[in-house]
Design a protein around this motif. Structure first.
Motif, PDB file in Angstrom:
ATOM      1  N   ARG A  70       0.858  -1.202   0.000  1.00  0.00           N
ATOM      2  CA  ARG A  70       0.000   0.000   0.000  1.00  0.00           C
ATOM      3  C   ARG A  70       0.879   1.231   0.000  1.00  0.00           C
ATOM      4  NH1 ARG A  70      -5.883   0.783   1.539  1.00  0.00           N
ATOM      5  NH2 ARG A  70      -5.781   0.474  -0.706  1.00  0.00           N
ATOM      6  N   CYS A  71       1.012   1.848  -1.147  1.00  0.00           N
ATOM      7  CA  CYS A  71       1.866   3.033  -1.270  1.00  0.00           C
ATOM      8  C   CYS A  71       1.388   3.868  -2.452  1.00  0.00           C
ATOM      9  CB  CYS A  71       3.320   2.620  -1.450  1.00  0.00           C
ATOM     10  SG  CYS A  71       3.608   1.665  -2.946  1.00  0.00           S
ATOM     11  N   ILE A  96       7.922   0.770  -7.160  1.00  0.00           N
ATOM     12  CA  ILE A  96       8.758   0.158  -6.120  1.00  0.00           C
ATOM     13  C   ILE A  96       8.059   0.389  -4.788  1.00  0.00           C
ATOM     14  CG2 ILE A  96      11.000   0.187  -4.971  1.00  0.00           C
ATOM     15  CD1 ILE A  96      12.216   1.187  -7.574  1.00  0.00           C
ATOM     16  N   THR A  97       7.635  -0.670  -4.125  1.00  0.00           N
ATOM     17  CA  THR A  97       6.848  -0.573  -2.907  1.00  0.00           C
ATOM     18  C   THR A  97       7.733  -0.677  -1.663  1.00  0.00           C
ATOM     19  OG1 THR A  97       6.487  -2.962  -2.777  1.00  0.00           O
ATOM     20  CG2 THR A  97       4.923  -1.693  -4.109  1.00  0.00           C
ATOM     21  N   TYR A  98       7.122  -0.442  -0.495  1.00  0.00           N
ATOM     22  CA  TYR A  98       7.845  -0.606   0.772  1.00  0.00           C
ATOM     23  C   TYR A  98       8.337  -2.046   0.919  1.00  0.00           C
ATOM     24  CZ  TYR A  98       5.392   3.738   1.958  1.00  0.00           C
ATOM     25  OH  TYR A  98       4.895   5.009   1.962  1.00  0.00           O
ATOM     26  N   LYS A  99       7.586  -2.972   0.354  1.00  0.00           N
ATOM     27  CA  LYS A  99       7.945  -4.385   0.467  1.00  0.00           C
ATOM     28  C   LYS A  99       9.218  -4.687  -0.311  1.00  0.00           C
ATOM     29  CE  LYS A  99       5.348  -8.660   0.943  1.00  0.00           C
ATOM     30  NZ  LYS A  99       4.027  -9.293   0.750  1.00  0.00           N
ATOM     31  N   GLN A 100       9.414  -3.996  -1.434  1.00  0.00           N
ATOM     32  CA  GLN A 100      10.597  -4.215  -2.260  1.00  0.00           C
ATOM     33  C   GLN A 100      11.793  -3.410  -1.772  1.00  0.00           C
ATOM     34  OE1 GLN A 100       9.115  -3.126  -6.081  1.00  0.00           O
ATOM     35  NE2 GLN A 100       7.905  -4.986  -6.330  1.00  0.00           N
ATOM     36  N   ILE A 108       5.043  16.056  -5.294  1.00  0.00           N
ATOM     37  CA  ILE A 108       5.318  14.618  -5.221  1.00  0.00           C
ATOM     38  C   ILE A 108       4.623  13.887  -6.369  1.00  0.00           C
ATOM     39  CG2 ILE A 108       5.027  12.529  -3.842  1.00  0.00           C
ATOM     40  CD1 ILE A 108       5.320  14.199  -1.368  1.00  0.00           C
ATOM     41  N   ASN A 109       5.430  13.158  -7.137  1.00  0.00           N
ATOM     42  CA  ASN A 109       4.918  12.313  -8.220  1.00  0.00           C
ATOM     43  C   ASN A 109       5.043  10.830  -7.891  1.00  0.00           C
ATOM     44  OD1 ASN A 109       4.126  14.123 -10.461  1.00  0.00           O
ATOM     45  ND2 ASN A 109       6.250  14.800 -10.326  1.00  0.00           N
ATOM     46  N   SER A 110       6.042  10.503  -7.072  1.00  0.00           N
ATOM     47  CA  SER A 110       6.311   9.095  -6.772  1.00  0.00           C
ATOM     48  C   SER A 110       6.745   8.949  -5.323  1.00  0.00           C
ATOM     49  CB  SER A 110       7.412   8.553  -7.688  1.00  0.00           C
ATOM     50  OG  SER A 110       8.637   9.221  -7.430  1.00  0.00           O
ATOM     51  N   ILE A 111       6.782   7.728  -4.860  1.00  0.00           N
ATOM     52  CA  ILE A 111       7.120   7.447  -3.468  1.00  0.00           C
ATOM     53  C   ILE A 111       8.560   7.857  -3.144  1.00  0.00           C
ATOM     54  CG2 ILE A 111       7.862   5.073  -3.915  1.00  0.00           C
ATOM     55  CD1 ILE A 111       6.532   4.302  -1.296  1.00  0.00           C
ATOM     56  N   GLU A 112       9.435   7.821  -4.157  1.00  0.00           N
ATOM     57  CA  GLU A 112      10.828   8.195  -3.934  1.00  0.00           C
ATOM     58  C   GLU A 112      10.987   9.674  -3.589  1.00  0.00           C
ATOM     59  OE1 GLU A 112       9.734   6.524  -6.519  1.00  0.00           O
ATOM     60  OE2 GLU A 112      10.896   4.687  -6.822  1.00  0.00           O
TER      61      GLU A 112
END
Length: 295
Positions: free
Chosen positions: A11-12, A21-25, A209-213
């Protein structure tokens, strides 16, 4: 942290894109988010709970004044269905996580066999191209060349500003109407206008913000996004305010912002083209106005 990742690691931001690329990865992304929480300062949970109790009490008192059996029936059904909808969304996220892992495994095998350069390059191929290569029915067997071409196309596409709507007739790529159906945005006296969703006046720098990074160092700033989904919620709590280019007063971001009491404005035309990182603005969540101070 490991327990959280096991349960909520998929969930991200942009959770329904397989290439995300998720928190899991990459658990470092979660650590960066936690660091932002620490910098922002810890939340007084008892105080927050008292505020939530008062809010629920006010709502209940208002509802009690309504003497209508049909209203209460609809309210009960709405609560149940909204809960089911959110639970279904979360299960959908978990399903996407499983599919993501399957294709990453394809990528790992292809990398080990020197079919592609990097396992994440698998996301530049279509499902049919991957399966056809495995089954030996590919028309073109040079997947590295296909991926290289797709990467170049992706860079070019990423530079384009897409219209909300476009018209086609006949052969699509020969007849795209480039005229926008949107109303042209007019900026007056450095003031932008959107739909106010949660009241509150905030003056601070913005963080696009566009991405989780890009989600690090958000503390104390106003979050700016093109659109949001449930995976954005952890970022809301460390934002002083929220500005979203797309959406309505009933969109997910607007509802969550009201729930958390964070000033928010949605439906702001051309927001991304007019604001840049670290611009200082003053937003009014009630009036839906954003005044650019400097930047």
């Amino acid at each position: 942290i490991q327990s959280f990742i096991e349960k909520f690691g998929n969930r991200c931001i942009q959770e329904l894109k397989l290439e995300t690329i998720t928190y899991k990865q990459d658990s470092r992304l979660l650590i960066c988010l936690i660091k932002s929480y620490v910098k922002q300062g810890f939340i007084d949970l008892d105080k927050e709970e008292e505020k939530n109790k008062k809010s629920r009490s006010d709502i209940n008192n208002t509802v009690k004044k309504i003497k209508n059996h049909l209203f209460f029936y609809v309210l009960k059904q709405a609560r149940k269905l909204i809960k089911n909808r959110e639970n279904l969304r979360f299960e959908r996220t978990r399903l996407f996580g499983i599919v993501r892992e399957i294709f990453l495994r394809f990528g790992q095998i292809f990398e080990e066999e020197s079919i592609i350069k990097n396992k994440r390059d698998i996301f530049y191929l279509s499902k049919e191209e991957i399966f056809n290569y495995v089954e030996g029915t590919s028309i073109d067997t040079d997947l590295k060349l296909i991926i290289e071409n797709r990467k170049k196309q992706f860079i070019e596409f990423d530079k384009q500003t897409l219209k909300d709507r476009f018209k086609t007739k006949g052969i699509v790529y020969c007849s795209i109407d480039s005229e926008s159906n949107n109303q042209e945005f007019e900026k007056k006296d450095n003031v932008l206008q959107g739909i106010g969703c949660c009241k509150g006046i905030v003056r601070a720098k913005v963080k696009i913000i566009n991405s989780i990074e890009q989600a690090g160092n958000l503390e104390g700033k106003i979050l700016v996004a093109k659109r949001t989904d449930p995976g954005w919620v952890p970022l809301f709590a460390i934002s002083r305010g929220i500005l979203i280019e797309r959406g309505s007063i009933l969109s997910h971001g607007a509802i969550v912002a009201r729930e958390m009491g964070i000033p928010a404005i949605v439906g702001i035309n051309n927001l991304f083209s007019l604001l840049k990182d670290d611009m200082e603005v003053e937003m009014d969540g009630k009036k839906g106005s954003i005044r650019i101070i400097n930047g």
